[in-house]
Design a protein around this motif. Structure first.
Motif, PDB file in Angstrom:
ATOM      1  N   LEU A   1       0.828  -1.199   0.000  1.00 44.52           N
ATOM      2  CA  LEU A   1       0.000   0.000   0.000  1.00 44.52           C
ATOM      3  C   LEU A   1       0.867   1.254   0.000  1.00 44.52           C
ATOM      4  O   LEU A   1       1.985   1.247   0.501  1.00 44.52           O
ATOM      5  CB  LEU A   1      -0.888   0.046   1.252  1.00 44.52           C
ATOM      6  CG  LEU A   1      -1.846  -1.109   1.518  1.00 44.52           C
ATOM      7  CD1 LEU A   1      -2.498  -0.919   2.878  1.00 44.52           C
ATOM      8  CD2 LEU A   1      -2.906  -1.193   0.436  1.00 44.52           C
ATOM      9  N   ASP A   2       0.321   2.324  -0.548  1.00 49.97           N
ATOM     10  CA  ASP A   2       0.817   3.682  -0.325  1.00 49.97           C
ATOM     11  C   ASP A   2      -0.301   4.426   0.389  1.00 49.97           C
ATOM     12  O   ASP A   2      -1.390   4.621  -0.180  1.00 49.97           O
ATOM     13  CB  ASP A   2       1.150   4.386  -1.645  1.00 49.97           C
ATOM     14  CG  ASP A   2       2.384   3.813  -2.308  1.00 49.97           C
ATOM     15  OD1 ASP A   2       3.244   3.289  -1.583  1.00 49.97           O
ATOM     16  OD2 ASP A   2       2.489   3.881  -3.551  1.00 49.97           O
ATOM     17  N   VAL A   3      -0.050   4.805   1.641  1.00 51.30           N
ATOM     18  CA  VAL A   3      -1.059   5.476   2.466  1.00 51.30           C
ATOM     19  C   VAL A   3      -0.598   6.893   2.729  1.00 51.30           C
ATOM     20  O   VAL A   3       0.537   7.118   3.156  1.00 51.30           O
ATOM     21  CB  VAL A   3      -1.276   4.728   3.797  1.00 51.30           C
ATOM     22  CG1 VAL A   3      -2.362   5.406   4.620  1.00 51.30           C
ATOM     23  CG2 VAL A   3      -1.632   3.271   3.535  1.00 51.30           C
ATOM     24  N   ALA A   4      -1.454   7.856   2.464  1.00 50.33           N
ATOM     25  CA  ALA A   4      -1.104   9.263   2.672  1.00 50.33           C
ATOM     26  C   ALA A   4      -0.813   9.517   4.143  1.00 50.33           C
ATOM     27  O   ALA A   4      -1.627   9.213   5.012  1.00 50.33           O
ATOM     28  CB  ALA A   4      -2.238  10.160   2.190  1.00 50.33           C
ATOM     29  N   GLY A   5       0.382  10.086   4.420  1.00 52.17           N
ATOM     30  CA  GLY A   5       0.756  10.446   5.768  1.00 52.17           C
ATOM     31  C   GLY A   5       1.046   9.289   6.691  1.00 52.17           C
ATOM     32  O   GLY A   5       1.006   9.434   7.907  1.00 52.17           O
ATOM     33  N   SER A   6       1.363   8.104   6.147  1.00 47.00           N
ATOM     34  CA  SER A   6       1.611   6.944   6.983  1.00 47.00           C
ATOM     35  C   SER A   6       2.741   6.117   6.409  1.00 47.00           C
ATOM     36  O   SER A   6       3.004   6.138   5.205  1.00 47.00           O
ATOM     37  CB  SER A   6       0.342   6.095   7.108  1.00 47.00           C
ATOM     38  OG  SER A   6       0.596   4.900   7.826  1.00 47.00           O
ATOM     39  N   ASP A   7       3.399   5.346   7.321  1.00 44.04           N
ATOM     40  CA  ASP A   7       4.465   4.449   6.892  1.00 44.04           C
ATOM     41  C   ASP A   7       3.961   3.042   6.627  1.00 44.04           C
ATOM     42  O   ASP A   7       4.740   2.174   6.225  1.00 44.04           O
ATOM     43  CB  ASP A   7       5.567   4.385   7.958  1.00 44.04           C
ATOM     44  CG  ASP A   7       6.257   5.729   8.132  1.00 44.04           C
ATOM     45  OD1 ASP A   7       6.330   6.476   7.142  1.00 44.04           O
ATOM     46  OD2 ASP A   7       6.713   6.027   9.256  1.00 44.04           O
ATOM     47  N   ASN A   8       2.710   2.774   6.894  1.00 44.77           N
ATOM     48  CA  ASN A   8       2.173   1.439   6.629  1.00 44.77           C
ATOM     49  C   ASN A   8       2.308   1.114   5.146  1.00 44.77           C
ATOM     50  O   ASN A   8       1.810   1.843   4.295  1.00 44.77           O
ATOM     51  CB  ASN A   8       0.693   1.359   7.040  1.00 44.77           C
ATOM     52  CG  ASN A   8       0.500   1.519   8.534  1.00 44.77           C
ATOM     53  OD1 ASN A   8       1.286   1.027   9.311  1.00 44.77           O
ATOM     54  ND2 ASN A   8      -0.543   2.239   8.918  1.00 44.77           N
ATOM     55  N   SER A   9       2.981   0.016   4.819  1.00 43.49           N
ATOM     56  CA  SER A   9       3.259  -0.278   3.411  1.00 43.49           C
ATOM     57  C   SER A   9       2.854  -1.683   2.987  1.00 43.49           C
ATOM     58  O   SER A   9       2.755  -1.946   1.792  1.00 43.49           O
ATOM     59  CB  SER A   9       4.749  -0.065   3.113  1.00 43.49           C
ATOM     60  OG  SER A   9       5.541  -0.930   3.911  1.00 43.49           O
ATOM     61  N   VAL A  10       2.652  -2.597   3.910  1.00 46.62           N
ATOM     62  CA  VAL A  10       2.303  -3.978   3.564  1.00 46.62           C
ATOM     63  C   VAL A  10       0.904  -4.277   4.083  1.00 46.62           C
ATOM     64  O   VAL A  10       0.607  -4.062   5.266  1.00 46.62           O
ATOM     65  CB  VAL A  10       3.315  -4.978   4.151  1.00 46.62           C
ATOM     66  CG1 VAL A  10       2.912  -6.406   3.789  1.00 46.62           C
ATOM     67  CG2 VAL A  10       4.721  -4.688   3.651  1.00 46.62           C
ATOM     68  N   LEU A  11       0.062  -4.759   3.207  1.00 47.65           N
ATOM     69  CA  LEU A  11      -1.276  -5.187   3.612  1.00 47.65           C
ATOM     70  C   LEU A  11      -1.319  -6.694   3.796  1.00 47.65           C
ATOM     71  O   LEU A  11      -1.848  -7.198   4.797  1.00 47.65           O
ATOM     72  CB  LEU A  11      -2.312  -4.761   2.568  1.00 47.65           C
ATOM     73  CG  LEU A  11      -3.752  -5.206   2.824  1.00 47.65           C
ATOM     74  CD1 LEU A  11      -4.275  -4.591   4.125  1.00 47.65           C
ATOM     75  CD2 LEU A  11      -4.653  -4.836   1.656  1.00 47.65           C
ATOM     76  N   ILE A  12      -0.749  -7.438   2.838  1.00 49.99           N
ATOM     77  CA  ILE A  12      -0.736  -8.898   2.899  1.00 49.99           C
ATOM     78  C   ILE A  12       0.650  -9.378   2.485  1.00 49.99           C
ATOM     79  O   ILE A  12       1.074  -9.115   1.353  1.00 49.99           O
ATOM     80  CB  ILE A  12      -1.800  -9.506   1.961  1.00 49.99           C
ATOM     81  CG1 ILE A  12      -3.194  -8.966   2.294  1.00 49.99           C
ATOM     82  CG2 ILE A  12      -1.783 -11.015   2.042  1.00 49.99           C
ATOM     83  CD1 ILE A  12      -4.259  -9.394   1.301  1.00 49.99           C
ATOM     84  N   PRO A  13       1.385 -10.085   3.329  1.00 51.48           N
ATOM     85  CA  PRO A  13       2.712 -10.573   2.930  1.00 51.48           C
ATOM     86  C   PRO A  13       2.648 -11.682   1.893  1.00 51.48           C
ATOM     87  O   PRO A  13       3.496 -11.751   1.009  1.00 51.48           O
ATOM     88  CB  PRO A  13       3.326 -11.054   4.242  1.00 51.48           C
ATOM     89  CG  PRO A  13       2.166 -11.327   5.136  1.00 51.48           C
ATOM     90  CD  PRO A  13       1.092 -10.363   4.741  1.00 51.48           C
ATOM     91  N   VAL A  14       1.667 -12.562   1.973  1.00 49.67           N
ATOM     92  CA  VAL A  14       1.472 -13.620   0.982  1.00 49.67           C
ATOM     93  C   VAL A  14       0.060 -14.172   1.149  1.00 49.67           C
ATOM     94  O   VAL A  14      -0.434 -14.332   2.266  1.00 49.67           O
ATOM     95  CB  VAL A  14       2.525 -14.742   1.137  1.00 49.67           C
ATOM     96  CG1 VAL A  14       2.465 -15.357   2.529  1.00 49.67           C
ATOM     97  CG2 VAL A  14       2.353 -15.807   0.063  1.00 49.67           C
ATOM     98  N   ALA A  15      -0.597 -14.440   0.020  1.00 50.10           N
ATOM     99  CA  ALA A  15      -1.943 -15.014   0.043  1.00 50.10           C
ATOM    100  C   ALA A  15      -2.299 -15.454  -1.371  1.00 50.10           C
ATOM    101  O   ALA A  15      -1.739 -14.944  -2.354  1.00 50.10           O
ATOM    102  CB  ALA A  15      -2.975 -13.999   0.546  1.00 50.10           C
TER     103      ALA A  15
END
Length: 437
Positions: A287-301
């Motif tokens: 993911l690219d989230v505005a104003g956040s460092d969260n970058s992974v939604l699902i590592p593998v699936a």
């Protein structure tokens, strides 16, 4: 009219001084790493008695620093903001407007889990760095997190404390065995491992110096461990849940992290498909989230499961499976690899694919497009090709490469219209629903 009662300020957990007492020692360690020769020279000058005296002075001083920094740190929740006061010599007060809070992440490092404490990191719209409260008692941290998110969602101060943590429904859980298999089938794992084995061996035969081999082997082995064991430890027990606050992500074997992704702030979703993952049908979602460092939604699936989760992040968006290839004349600009660049545009999303061995499909909702640019160098102008760059609110750019020049020119005007209408139909930025159950 009687004045309002003063806001009650609270301190962090009493174990916090032990964490902060390491700061002076970390400064000395940093100096020793930066100037090892000078540090060694200074140590050789010290006698045993001087070392004992130094330790006897340094340890109490570090403990006093930790205690005073904890003593002068307070936080309080007012009707409109979260206020954090810190600083021993230089005072700093952070005023965090509650309506601008978009996520509150809770993490529990290994030692913090043993002590029963947790750390809160507050993600605020428009702020590059996250403010944090480290450490709070685990129960207190969860209650404060729920209160902040309830206040940001619009609940009144009187009811925010009573709402509690919003219920969550599990969407996906990654089994440890599947995570381990995916890391084994990742090219980066084998590439870093081969480099860690081959390069030091070559250096040994060339130089015959054990120090040279060690200097090369240690960082390479560290990189190999980070890309395999490190990722397994970080992404262990990865769980994605849906709640009115957003998508909750819990993960970690040693250090547990509890993160929140507000779907309305997601600017781009990337589906990554390494070569060796195609046989089992796995993908990774970033993911690219505005104003956040969260970058992974699902590592593998599996792809079907990943797409069902993407549908919760981007409501109304269907991942396009049919994409338009670049013209064949693009092979004169990028031999072989031109085949990996493809493009698709639907009524809700722009999808740009790149890569042959490691495919990346970037999905950008039309409502999140900030600007569109066309670039065309002399060689591509000769072959009537152009690149189209789409800028998003997360300061990221998605590029559709090697498109027909006429198609790219039409795309500019059409995308501007799609973005305008998309923003008019977009959901609220921060919360998936207006209320909480």
């Amino acid at each position: 009219m009687p004045g309002r009662p003063p806001v009650a300020e609270r301190r962090l957990h009493p174990v916090t001084p032990f964490r902060r007492a390491w700061a002076p020692l970390a400064v000395l360690a940093g100096w020793a790493v930066h100037d090892p020769n000078g540090a060694q020279e200074q140590l050789t000058r010290l006698t045993g008695t001087m070392l004992l005296i130094g330790v006897a002075v340094l340890v109490p001083a570090a403990g006093l620093y930790g205690f005073l920094s904890w003593w002068f740190t307070h936080y309080a929740v007012t009707d409109t903001e979260l206020r954090i006061r810190t600083g021993l010599l230089f005072r700093r007060t952070a005023h965090i407007r509650l309506e601008r809070v978009q996520a509150v992440d809770l993490s529990r490092p290994l030692l913090a889990r043993v002590a029963g404490v947790a750390k809160l990191r507050i993600d605020v719209v428009g702020a590059d760095d996250k403010d944090e409260l480290a450490f709070l008692g685990e129960r207190e941290a969860r209650a404060l997190r729920a209160e902040l998110l309830a206040r940001a969602a619009g609940f009144t101060p009187e009811t925010a404390r009573e709402v509690g943590e919003a219920p969550a429904r599990t969407l996906l859980s990654v089994p440890p065995r599947e995570l381990a298999r995916s890391l084994v089938l990742t090219g980066a794992t084998w590439g870093s491992l081969c480099a860690a084995l081959i390069l030091p061996t070559v250096l040994w035969f060339v130089t015959g110096s054990a120090w040279t081999v060690l200097a090369a082997a240690v960082p390479l082995l560290g990189a190999a461990g980070a890309s395999s064991v490190g990722r397994f430890v970080t992404e262990f027990d990865w769980t994605v849940s849906e709640s009115p606050d957003g998508l909750r992500i819990d993960h970690g074997l040693l250090d547990r992290a509890h993160e929140t992704v507000p779907p309305g702030r997601v600017q781009t979703v990337r589906i990554v498909e390494p070569l060796l993952w195609r046989w089992p049908g796995w993908v990774r979602v970033e993911l690219d989230v505005a104003g956040s460092d969260n970058s992974v939604l699902i590592p593998v699936a599996p792809r079907a499961v990943a797409e069902s989760v993407i549908a919760r992040v981007l409501p109304g968006v269907t991942v396009p499976h049919e994409t338009s290839p670049a013209p064949r004349r693009a092979r004169w600009c990028l031999p072989v690899w031109w085949r990996g660049h493809r493009l698709a545009v639907t009524g809700t999303v722009l999808a740009a694919r790149s890569g042959l061995l490691r495919r990346r499909l970037s999905l950008v909702p039309h409502a999140k497009v900030q600007s569109v640019r066309l670039t065309q160098g002399p060689w591509r102008r000769l072959w009537r090709l152009a690149d189209v760059h789409v800028d998003t609110g997360a300061d990221k750019t998605v590029t559709a490469r090697l498109r027909d020049a006429g198609e790219a020119a039409r795309f500019l005007g059409e995308q501007a219209e799609r973005s305008r209408t998309g923003r008019g139909d977009a959901l609220p930025d921060r919360w998936m629903t207006a209320g909480r159950g």
